[in-house]
Design a protein around this motif. Structure first.
Motif, short mmCIF file in Angstrom:
data_model
loop_
_atom_site.label_atom_id
_atom_site.label_comp_id
_atom_site.label_asym_id
_atom_site.label_seq_id
_atom_site.Cartn_x
_atom_site.Cartn_y
_atom_site.Cartn_z
N GLU A 5 0.84 -1.28 -0.09
CA GLU A 5 0.03 -0.25 0.00
C GLU A 5 0.89 1.13 0.09
O GLU A 5 1.81 1.18 0.70
CB GLU A 5 -0.98 -0.10 1.17
N ASP A 9 -2.36 6.03 -0.36
CA ASP A 9 -3.47 5.17 -0.08
C ASP A 9 -3.86 4.84 1.18
O ASP A 9 -4.92 4.65 1.67
CB ASP A 9 -3.32 3.98 -1.05
N ARG A 13 -7.17 5.62 3.24
CA ARG A 13 -7.89 4.37 3.78
C ARG A 13 -8.27 4.63 5.20
O ARG A 13 -9.37 4.38 5.70
CB ARG A 13 -7.05 3.24 3.84
N GLU A 60 -14.02 9.83 -2.28
CA GLU A 60 -13.98 8.21 -2.35
C GLU A 60 -14.99 7.40 -1.81
O GLU A 60 -15.62 6.38 -2.41
CB GLU A 60 -12.33 7.61 -1.77
#
Length: 199
Positions: A5, A9, A13, A60
């Motif tokens: 990752e 990101d 997240r 997102e």
């Protein structure tokens, strides 16, 4: 952060997870940086500032909720070969859209909209995502219309916009926990969709 990752990101997240669990007010810069294991300079490099990260997380969250529905609808319509199959598909998709397992997803979309007001960049991004979702869903129903599964005089884009508004309104039923009312709402929604699509 996992080994595969990226820092960008991972920050996104963790921000999404935090907002989903406790709302935007639960966001704490120190907590996010500690969980990801990075310094403030990483956040500033990827998102400009904490507000940039929060806005990216909202976008997102919104996109995940709406695009999956539109893409799944289009995929399944492309595979449908008869009007009867299409009617059954519409019923099963509505059962899925209106199911209790989607309550949180609907609440997240409404949450993003609420947070977008007073934030022009976020509102623009959400508007663009909604427009793109409407395009995909319109393309899906256009396929059904071209195959004769749907009333030929239906304004498909207007139908999709109406359906989205109706489906989003289900949140109002869900904040008043009355299962009987919810079941009756679902039945009325299905009858309205059938009437518009099939006459």
């Amino acid at each position: 952060m996992t080994t595969t990752e990226s820092t960008k990101d991972a920050l996104l997240r963790v921000a999404i997870e935090t907002i989903n669990e406790g709302g935007e007010l639960a966001i704490r810069l120190d907590s996010i940086l500690a969980e990801v294991g990075v310094s403030p300079s990483s956040l500033y490099h990827h998102y400009g500032n904490l507000n940039g990260l929060i806005e990216a997380a909202h976008v997102e969250r919104f996109q995940r909720a709406i695009f999956s529905n539109a893409i799944e609808l289009k995929r399944r319509i492309e595979e449908t070969e008869s009007r009867e199959g299409f009617v059954a598909l519409i019923d099963s998709m509505m059962d899925m859209f209106f199911s209790s397992i989607r309550v949180i997803s609907r609440q997240h979309r409404v949450n993003v909209l609420g947070n977008a007001f007073g934030r022009p960049a976020l509102l623009d991004a959400v508007s663009e995502a909604q427009k793109n979702s409407l395009i995909i869903a319109t393309e899906a129903i256009n396929i059904a219309q071209s195959r004769g599964f749907v009333n030929e005089d239906l304004d498909v884009a207007a139908f999709i916009a109406w359906f989205d508004g109706m489906a989003w309104g289900r949140v109002l039923i869900e904040i008043t926990p009355d299962e009987d009312l919810g079941a009756k709402w679902n039945e009325i929604a299905k009858r309205a969709v059938h009437s518009v699509l099939f006459g």
